[in-house]
Design a protein around this motif. Sequence first.
Motif, PDB file in Angstrom:
ATOM      1  N   HIS A  38       7.986  72.664  21.422  1.00 43.44           N
ATOM      2  CA  HIS A  38       6.472  72.524  21.240  1.00 43.44           C
ATOM      3  C   HIS A  38       5.950  72.703  22.309  1.00 43.44           C
ATOM      4  O   HIS A  38       6.141  72.600  23.548  1.00 43.44           O
ATOM      5  CB  HIS A  38       6.570  71.037  20.929  1.00 43.44           C
ATOM      6  CG  HIS A  38       7.160  70.279  19.773  1.00 43.44           C
ATOM      7  ND1 HIS A  38       6.645  70.840  18.459  1.00 43.44           N
ATOM      8  CD2 HIS A  38       7.834  69.367  19.485  1.00 43.44           C
ATOM      9  CE1 HIS A  38       7.081  70.169  17.565  1.00 43.44           C
ATOM     10  NE2 HIS A  38       8.337  69.490  18.192  1.00 43.44           N
ATOM     11  N   SER A  79       2.062  73.421  14.036  1.00 38.86           N
ATOM     12  CA  SER A  79       2.399  72.226  13.633  1.00 38.86           C
ATOM     13  C   SER A  79       1.543  71.111  14.137  1.00 38.86           C
ATOM     14  O   SER A  79       0.463  71.501  14.894  1.00 38.86           O
ATOM     15  CB  SER A  79       3.985  71.851  14.222  1.00 38.86           C
ATOM     16  OG  SER A  79       3.882  72.103  15.609  1.00 38.86           O
ATOM     17  N   LYS A  81       1.294  67.540  16.196  1.00 45.40           N
ATOM     18  CA  LYS A  81       1.842  66.408  16.984  1.00 45.40           C
ATOM     19  C   LYS A  81       1.038  65.034  16.912  1.00 45.40           C
ATOM     20  O   LYS A  81      -0.181  65.239  17.487  1.00 45.40           O
ATOM     21  CB  LYS A  81       2.091  66.962  18.273  1.00 45.40           C
ATOM     22  CG  LYS A  81       2.963  66.001  18.888  1.00 45.40           C
ATOM     23  CD  LYS A  81       3.454  66.523  20.113  1.00 45.40           C
ATOM     24  CE  LYS A  81       4.759  65.806  21.110  1.00 45.40           C
ATOM     25  NZ  LYS A  81       4.843  66.459  22.375  1.00 45.40           N
ATOM     26  N   ASP A  92      -0.544  71.837  17.499  1.00 47.05           N
ATOM     27  CA  ASP A  92       0.564  72.177  18.282  1.00 47.05           C
ATOM     28  C   ASP A  92       1.198  73.253  17.676  1.00 47.05           C
ATOM     29  O   ASP A  92       0.708  73.815  16.481  1.00 47.05           O
ATOM     30  CB  ASP A  92       1.522  71.095  18.407  1.00 47.05           C
ATOM     31  CG  ASP A  92       2.660  71.103  19.458  1.00 47.05           C
ATOM     32  OD1 ASP A  92       2.517  72.063  20.183  1.00 47.05           O
ATOM     33  OD2 ASP A  92       3.384  70.259  19.577  1.00 47.05           O
ATOM     34  N   ALA A  94       5.211  75.296  17.085  1.00 49.73           N
ATOM     35  CA  ALA A  94       6.548  75.294  17.372  1.00 49.73           C
ATOM     36  C   ALA A  94       7.129  76.805  17.909  1.00 49.73           C
ATOM     37  O   ALA A  94       7.072  77.586  17.066  1.00 49.73           O
ATOM     38  CB  ALA A  94       7.488  75.061  16.261  1.00 49.73           C
TER      39      ALA A  94
END
Length: 277
Positions: A38, A79, A81, A92, A94
């Motif tokens: 992350h 993504s 978070k 975020d 990955a």
Amino acid sequence: MSHIMPDPARLPANTGPAGASPFDALRRLRPDGAEFWHARDLQPLMGYSQWSKLKTPLERAMAAARNTGLDVDENFARSGKVSGSRGPAQEDYALSRLGAYLTAMNGDPNKPEVAAAQAYFAVRTREAETAPAIVPLDPATPEGALALARQYVRVAEQLVHADRRVRELEPKAAVHDRFLSADGGDRLVRQAAKEMGWRESQLRGFLIAERLIYQRQRPCGGVEYDFYAGPGDHFATAETLVRHRNRPGQCAHYTLYIRPAGLALIQARVDKRRLGR
């Protein structure tokens, strides 16, 4: 997403003798076995206090991936978070191993944390790319033979680049690890010079030229060195009270030490000079 979790049993060994790397602890696995990190987890480990500061190397890394024909969505998957029970999820990404590597390579070279990330992901990328490649097509067919040839050329090009980066970064990582594993981590200038393969006078001259330290005269007439306030977290001094036969009272002598973060800073400055930036 609850089935995606760190896999300590399969974590690779650290690049240096000091033990498991903190980057290993942040490594996660998808259900298909693909590893990722992350971006927000890497943010503090790379020395960025704010997410907006990390976005700059992230965007550069994505641009580099796009310009070289890499799948940006695969290596920099968006993504969210969740920071708490309320509010929208934070932005975020990955990052695949390659995505994290490109992000580190586009980071601030003056940050010792970025230098450590570069060393880690360069070595990990090389390890992964030296593993046998899986060719889904039958090599006995023309299509399979062509796919195999293309795969071989691609991996060979990646290995040439990765080997070059490993040769450059592994010595830095090894010196950094030796500093961290030593008692307290702080080193005299002559000890640091020996670790780097330099003469003590050469290292002192470099530190002065880079305006990291300066020379001053003691009240008793001797010479000592101190550091500027800016890089204060990278150096330290120790005071020793000395009595001289020809002077009343005690004279304070200060000895300069280089901290572990200071070694990484010095190496970053050396690289910057070498690259002419």
